[in-house]
Structure formats: C-alpha cells, structure tokens
Design a protein around this motif. Structure first.
Motif, PDB file in Angstrom:
ATOM      1  N   GLU A   1      -1.728  -1.524 -13.624  1.00 27.58           N
ATOM      2  CA  GLU A   1      -0.411  -2.156 -13.667  1.00 27.58           C
ATOM      3  C   GLU A   1      -0.516  -3.597 -14.165  1.00 27.58           C
ATOM      4  OE1 GLU A   1       3.170  -3.506 -10.596  1.00 27.58           O
ATOM      5  OE2 GLU A   1       1.488  -2.280  -9.887  1.00 27.58           O
ATOM      6  N   GLU A   2      -1.477  -4.361 -13.624  1.00 28.35           N
ATOM      7  CA  GLU A   2      -1.633  -5.760 -14.045  1.00 28.35           C
ATOM      8  C   GLU A   2      -2.045  -5.856 -15.502  1.00 28.35           C
ATOM      9  OE1 GLU A   2      -4.368  -7.683 -11.478  1.00 28.35           O
ATOM     10  OE2 GLU A   2      -2.932  -7.919  -9.842  1.00 28.35           O
ATOM     11  N   PHE A   3      -2.926  -4.953 -15.939  1.00 30.74           N
ATOM     12  CA  PHE A   3      -3.413  -5.018 -17.316  1.00 30.74           C
ATOM     13  C   PHE A   3      -2.300  -4.734 -18.316  1.00 30.74           C
ATOM     14  CE2 PHE A   3      -5.311  -2.689 -20.966  1.00 30.74           C
ATOM     15  CZ  PHE A   3      -5.946  -3.768 -21.545  1.00 30.74           C
ATOM     16  N   TYR A   4      -1.506  -3.697 -18.066  1.00 36.26           N
ATOM     17  CA  TYR A   4      -0.427  -3.374 -19.000  1.00 36.26           C
ATOM     18  C   TYR A   4       0.658  -4.446 -19.004  1.00 36.26           C
ATOM     19  CZ  TYR A   4      -2.132   1.237 -20.276  1.00 36.26           C
ATOM     20  OH  TYR A   4      -2.877   2.260 -20.785  1.00 36.26           O
ATOM     21  N   MET A   5       0.927  -5.030 -17.853  1.00 36.73           N
ATOM     22  CA  MET A   5       1.907  -6.117 -17.814  1.00 36.73           C
ATOM     23  C   MET A   5       1.380  -7.345 -18.551  1.00 36.73           C
ATOM     24  SD  MET A   5       3.468  -5.773 -13.943  1.00 36.73           S
ATOM     25  CE  MET A   5       4.694  -7.038 -14.230  1.00 36.73           C
ATOM     26  N   SER A   6       0.078  -7.580 -18.460  1.00 36.50           N
ATOM     27  CA  SER A   6      -0.520  -8.681 -19.202  1.00 36.50           C
ATOM     28  C   SER A   6      -0.478  -8.417 -20.701  1.00 36.50           C
ATOM     29  CB  SER A   6      -1.963  -8.884 -18.748  1.00 36.50           C
ATOM     30  OG  SER A   6      -2.622  -9.838 -19.532  1.00 36.50           O
TER      31      SER A   6
ATOM     32  N   VAL B   1      -8.773  -4.508  -6.588  1.00 32.49           N
ATOM     33  CA  VAL B   1      -9.744  -3.749  -7.374  1.00 32.49           C
ATOM     34  C   VAL B   1      -9.451  -2.254  -7.342  1.00 32.49           C
ATOM     35  CG1 VAL B   1     -11.591  -5.438  -7.110  1.00 32.49           C
ATOM     36  CG2 VAL B   1     -11.352  -3.642  -5.413  1.00 32.49           C
ATOM     37  N   GLN B   2      -8.288  -1.870  -6.838  1.00 35.53           N
ATOM     38  CA  GLN B   2      -7.889  -0.477  -6.907  1.00 35.53           C
ATOM     39  C   GLN B   2      -7.370  -0.158  -8.295  1.00 35.53           C
ATOM     40  OE1 GLN B   2      -5.264   0.771  -3.782  1.00 35.53           O
ATOM     41  NE2 GLN B   2      -6.690   0.222  -2.145  1.00 35.53           N
ATOM     42  N   THR B   3      -7.636   1.050  -8.747  1.00 34.56           N
ATOM     43  CA  THR B   3      -7.322   1.425 -10.127  1.00 34.56           C
ATOM     44  C   THR B   3      -5.843   1.264 -10.441  1.00 34.56           C
ATOM     45  OG1 THR B   3      -9.150   3.005 -10.096  1.00 34.56           O
ATOM     46  CG2 THR B   3      -7.510   3.266 -11.827  1.00 34.56           C
ATOM     47  N   SER B   4      -4.984   1.689  -9.528  1.00 39.16           N
ATOM     48  CA  SER B   4      -3.536   1.609  -9.787  1.00 39.16           C
ATOM     49  C   SER B   4      -3.091   0.164  -9.978  1.00 39.16           C
ATOM     50  CB  SER B   4      -2.769   2.252  -8.628  1.00 39.16           C
ATOM     51  OG  SER B   4      -3.107   1.624  -7.390  1.00 39.16           O
ATOM     52  N   THR B   5      -3.622  -0.735  -9.164  1.00 40.69           N
ATOM     53  CA  THR B   5      -3.261  -2.153  -9.287  1.00 40.69           C
ATOM     54  C   THR B   5      -3.778  -2.747 -10.591  1.00 40.69           C
ATOM     55  OG1 THR B   5      -3.360  -2.374  -6.880  1.00 40.69           O
ATOM     56  CG2 THR B   5      -3.415  -4.397  -8.170  1.00 40.69           C
ATOM     57  N   ILE B   6      -5.011  -2.415 -10.934  1.00 41.72           N
ATOM     58  CA  ILE B   6      -5.618  -2.961 -12.147  1.00 41.72           C
ATOM     59  C   ILE B   6      -4.857  -2.511 -13.385  1.00 41.72           C
ATOM     60  CG2 ILE B   6      -7.697  -2.925 -13.584  1.00 41.72           C
ATOM     61  CD1 ILE B   6      -9.320  -2.676 -10.996  1.00 41.72           C
TER      62      ILE B   6
ATOM     63  N   ARG C   1       0.834  -1.192   0.000  1.00 43.81           N
ATOM     64  CA  ARG C   1       0.000   0.000   0.000  1.00 43.81           C
ATOM     65  C   ARG C   1       0.872   1.246   0.000  1.00 43.81           C
ATOM     66  NH1 ARG C   1      -5.276  -0.797   0.760  1.00 43.81           N
ATOM     67  NH2 ARG C   1      -5.985  -2.789   1.579  1.00 43.81           N
ATOM     68  N   PRO C   2       0.341   2.374  -0.503  1.00 46.65           N
ATOM     69  CA  PRO C   2       1.086   3.626  -0.426  1.00 46.65           C
ATOM     70  C   PRO C   2       1.360   3.994   1.029  1.00 46.65           C
ATOM     71  CG  PRO C   2      -0.759   3.802  -1.946  1.00 46.65           C
ATOM     72  CD  PRO C   2      -0.902   2.504  -1.238  1.00 46.65           C
ATOM     73  N   ALA C   3       2.469   4.709   1.235  1.00 47.56           N
ATOM     74  CA  ALA C   3       2.871   5.050   2.596  1.00 47.56           C
ATOM     75  C   ALA C   3       1.862   5.977   3.270  1.00 47.56           C
ATOM     76  CB  ALA C   3       4.259   5.691   2.576  1.00 47.56           C
ATOM     77  N   ASN C   4       1.178   6.834   2.476  1.00 49.48           N
ATOM     78  CA  ASN C   4       0.235   7.791   3.049  1.00 49.48           C
ATOM     79  C   ASN C   4      -1.180   7.240   3.150  1.00 49.48           C
ATOM     80  OD1 ASN C   4      -0.246   7.658   0.347  1.00 49.48           O
ATOM     81  ND2 ASN C   4      -0.393   9.874   0.017  1.00 49.48           N
ATOM     82  N   ASP C   5      -1.359   5.949   2.925  1.00 50.59           N
ATOM     83  CA  ASP C   5      -2.685   5.324   2.989  1.00 50.59           C
ATOM     84  C   ASP C   5      -2.939   4.875   4.422  1.00 50.59           C
ATOM     85  OD1 ASP C   5      -5.054   4.097   2.587  1.00 50.59           O
ATOM     86  OD2 ASP C   5      -4.367   2.696   1.060  1.00 50.59           O
ATOM     87  N   ASP C   6      -3.727   5.662   5.164  1.00 50.39           N
ATOM     88  CA  ASP C   6      -3.960   5.354   6.576  1.00 50.39           C
ATOM     89  C   ASP C   6      -5.299   4.671   6.824  1.00 50.39           C
ATOM     90  OD1 ASP C   6      -5.472   7.482   5.859  1.00 50.39           O
ATOM     91  OD2 ASP C   6      -4.988   8.746   7.601  1.00 50.39           O
ATOM     92  N   ARG C   7      -6.043   4.305   5.790  1.00 52.68           N
ATOM     93  CA  ARG C   7      -7.304   3.598   5.980  1.00 52.68           C
ATOM     94  C   ARG C   7      -7.048   2.153   6.398  1.00 52.68           C
ATOM     95  NH1 ARG C   7     -12.258   5.340   4.254  1.00 52.68           N
ATOM     96  NH2 ARG C   7     -12.340   7.250   3.018  1.00 52.68           N
TER      97      ARG C   7
END
Length: 398
Positions: A70-75, A63-68, A14-20
């Motif tokens: 990254e996975e899609f472009y690598m695929s 299901v976070q946009t950044s993860t999706i 997770r990002p360092a500033n993600d406190d949720r």
C-alpha cells in the motif's frame, strides 16, 4: 524476563481476524529499542522450553506485506491508491525515488545513527593518545599527574565504545528492515504486473526473466540497502581520518594518500571487467531459466520420446557457460578485494617511512594513534569503491 510496556500505539489498523499479540518492537521505549530489551522474553522462554505458535507475536505492521504494498503504490502514484485491476499507475514516477520516498523516515533514522557512530569512531584514538601521555608522565614522575586523569579517559573510552555499539546495531536493524521492505515491494510489483499482462505482453515477456527479476534483481536492492549510507559516510570518515593523521604525521600523510590515489585507475579497470561479466551472467542466466521452464512445460513429451539427455545437455551447456563467466567475475573481484585490503597497510607503511626520513621522531603515542586512525581508514577505503561498483550493478538491474 517480562516486559513492562504501555498500550501499543498502532500506525495502521490490524485486520479484525488478527488475534496474534502485537510485536513489542512497535511500542517499547527508545532505551529498550536500542538495547533490544524486547527480545529478552522470547529468548528466555525459548531457553526454558521449545517455542510454540502461541508464544510468537505478529510481525511489526510496517514490515507486513499488505502495508508495504500500500505504501509503495501510494508513493509511486503520488499518494493516490492504484486502482484495482489496472496497471496504468505503474508508468508514473521513478522507481528509485519511489523506493526512497516510502522509506524516507527509516532512511533518515539510519543516517542519524550512522552519523553518531562515525563521530564516536574517532573518540578512542584521541582518548588513546591521552592515556599513553598519562602513562609516560606517570612512569617518569608519579606525582606530576593525578590518577583520576587516567581513570577519566579510560571510562571515556569505555563509554564511547558502548554508545558506538548501540548506534551501529540500531543502524543495521533499520537498514535491514529497509532492505526487506524494498525487496517485498519490488517482488509484489513484479508479480502484480505479471498477473495483469495482456496476451501480447505475455508473449513478449519471458518467464525466466520474470523469475530472475523477483529472485535475483530484487535481492540486489536488498543487499545494497545495508551499506547504502557509505556513499556519504565513507568520504566523511576519510576526511576526518586524513585531518587527524595530518595533525599527527604532517605532510607525510599525503604520501600515503597518494598511494591510494594511484591504485584508483587500476581498480576502475578491474571494476569495468566485473561489470562486463555481470551483464553476461544475467543474459546467460535468463536463457538457462527460460530453457528450464520450457523443458518443465513439455516434460511429458520429452519423457515420451526419450529426449532427456539432449535437453539436459542444452541446459548443462548454458550452466557451464554461466559458471565460467561467474568464475572470471569472481577472480577479478578477488583481485579488487586484495588490492583494497592491502591499501591501508601500504598507506601506513609509506607514511611512517616518509615521516622518519624527514628526520622526525616517531614516538609511541604518535605511532599508536596513527595506526588506530589508519585502521579506521581501512573500512571506508574498501567500502566506497565496493558500493560504487554495486550501485552500477543495480543500475543495470533497474
């Protein structure tokens, strides 16, 4: 109700500033996942008082946009990240194969849940036959059969329906997540491409077409992912249903099946009409969105010269044409739906009629079990042509 959970095992950092707080769905046990036990706390908390921002957890990482993205472009590029600021990687590979590849784990999970659900679907009709047999024997000779025999099959029916519910709910949960991931990946890819277009590419591309790609076309991919497994599940259910029906009604089953086969050519013609109207709607919709954006870009000049009515008439004409085509498409779709909703009833009617005309005795256990199997047969008979129709529509969107 508080959840007792272990430390979460994260697939991504997770990002360092993600406190949720992390979403409980990421690290709960399989039993809590399949029963959605992790939703008890927010539902109960929302029942006691209005939820505030601090009560909400983060969305799952997968299901976070950044993860999706990254996975899609690598695929798409074969596990090689797409270079920043370039679009050369976008020309490699097949879109459909890339979407399947970066959702492969979830797709296999949905296949497993759907397969379990399909086999459990046929347990109640078989158990029903034994319960009817038990009631028949018990009514004539109470001492001929034990009460435990009937209780056992009643419990078996309850358990089969319970596990079937767990499987189908888990299936829809993962299938909808797959649809959301596909939509996010497509919208991000289209938006990225639009930002990196050259001057020549910007002139050749229409803004309305890009908006339609993100709002309409990507949505179609999300919608079809929910029932995508019906492409293999429907033939499996139809095959098992016909086999069990043959054991009950014999050759009379094929009379009902022939009714379905006779309806296929007529339904294919109607589907062709729907596809034709679908292409026309897409074409007119692009024209309407393009015209609307042109009006918005030049709204100052239009207001200055008082051209509002003339431009409004142009948009209204395109919209009227679009709605007229959509109305025709909807009328043919209603006819298709009506035919396939009536087909299971016709199949049962002709099968029972033929069975009786052949001199067979249509007993209660045979009739009720056959009706239950015909009811199971109803859904795949409706969904299979519908899914084929949607796949053809998605093909034009690609």
């Amino acid at each position: 109700m508080e959840l007792e959970v272990d430390q979460p095992k994260m697939k991504y950092d997770r990002p360092a500033n993600d406190d949720r707080k992390p979403c409980p769905a990421e690290y709960v046990s399989f039993l809590k996942f399949i029963t959605f036990h992790w939703m008890n706390r927010p539902i109960w908390l929302g029942f006691k008082r209005p939820l505030v921002d601090e009560d909400l957890t983060n969305v799952p990482l997968d299901v976070q946009t950044s993860t999706i993205i990254e996975e899609f472009y690598m695929s798409w590029t074969g596990d090689k990240p797409c270079p920043n600021g370039t679009t050369s990687c976008m020309g490699r590979g097949k879109l459909i194969l890339s979407l399947i590849r970066f959702n492969l784990k979830d797709l296999l999970t949905t296949v497993l849940f759907k397969l379990c659900n399909d086999f459990l679907t046929f347990v109640p009709p078989l158990v029903l036959k034994q319960i009817i047999y038990y009631n028949g024997v018990k009514s004539t000779d109470p001492d001929a059969i034990s009460v435990s025999y009937g209780v056992t099959f009643c419990l078996l029916m309850m358990l089969s329906l319970l596990f079937q519910t767990f499987c189908i709910q888990a299936y829809f949960d993962r299938a909808m997540i797959i649809g959301a991931r596909i939509r996010v990946a497509l919208v991000a890819a289209i938006y990225r491409k639009a930002l990196l277009l050259s001057n020549a590419g910007q002139k050749a591309s229409q803004l309305g077409q890009m908006i339609n790609l993100m709002q309409v076309d990507a949505q179609k991919f999300q919608e079809i992912s929910t029932y995508m497994n019906m492409l293999w599940s429907a033939p499996l259910q139809i095959t098992l249903s016909m086999y069990l029906l043959y054991n009950e009604l014999g050759p009379s089953t094929f009379v009902g099946l022939s009714v379905t086969i006779l309806l296929l050519p007529f339904n294919s013609v109607l589907m062709g009409k729907v596809q034709m109207f679908q292409r026309q709607v897409m074409k007119v919709s692009d024209q309407r969105v393009k015209k609307t954006n042109e009006i918005l870009d030049g709204i100052k000049v239009i207001k200055l010269y008082g051209w509002e009515e003339s431009f409004t008439d142009e948009v209204e004409k395109l919209r009227t044409k679009e709605l007229g085509t959509m109305k025709k498409m909807s009328q043919f779709s209603v006819i298709i739906t009506f035919i396939w909703n009536c087909s299971p009833i016709l199949v049962a009617l002709f099968s029972f009629l033929c069975y009786s005309l052949l001199g067979n005795d249509l007993t209660s256990d045979r009739a009720f079990v056959s009706l239950a199997l015909f009811n199971i047969l109803r859904f795949p008979l409706i969904m299979l042509p519908n899914m084929i129709n949607q796949l053809i529509q998605v093909y034009y969107y690609v």
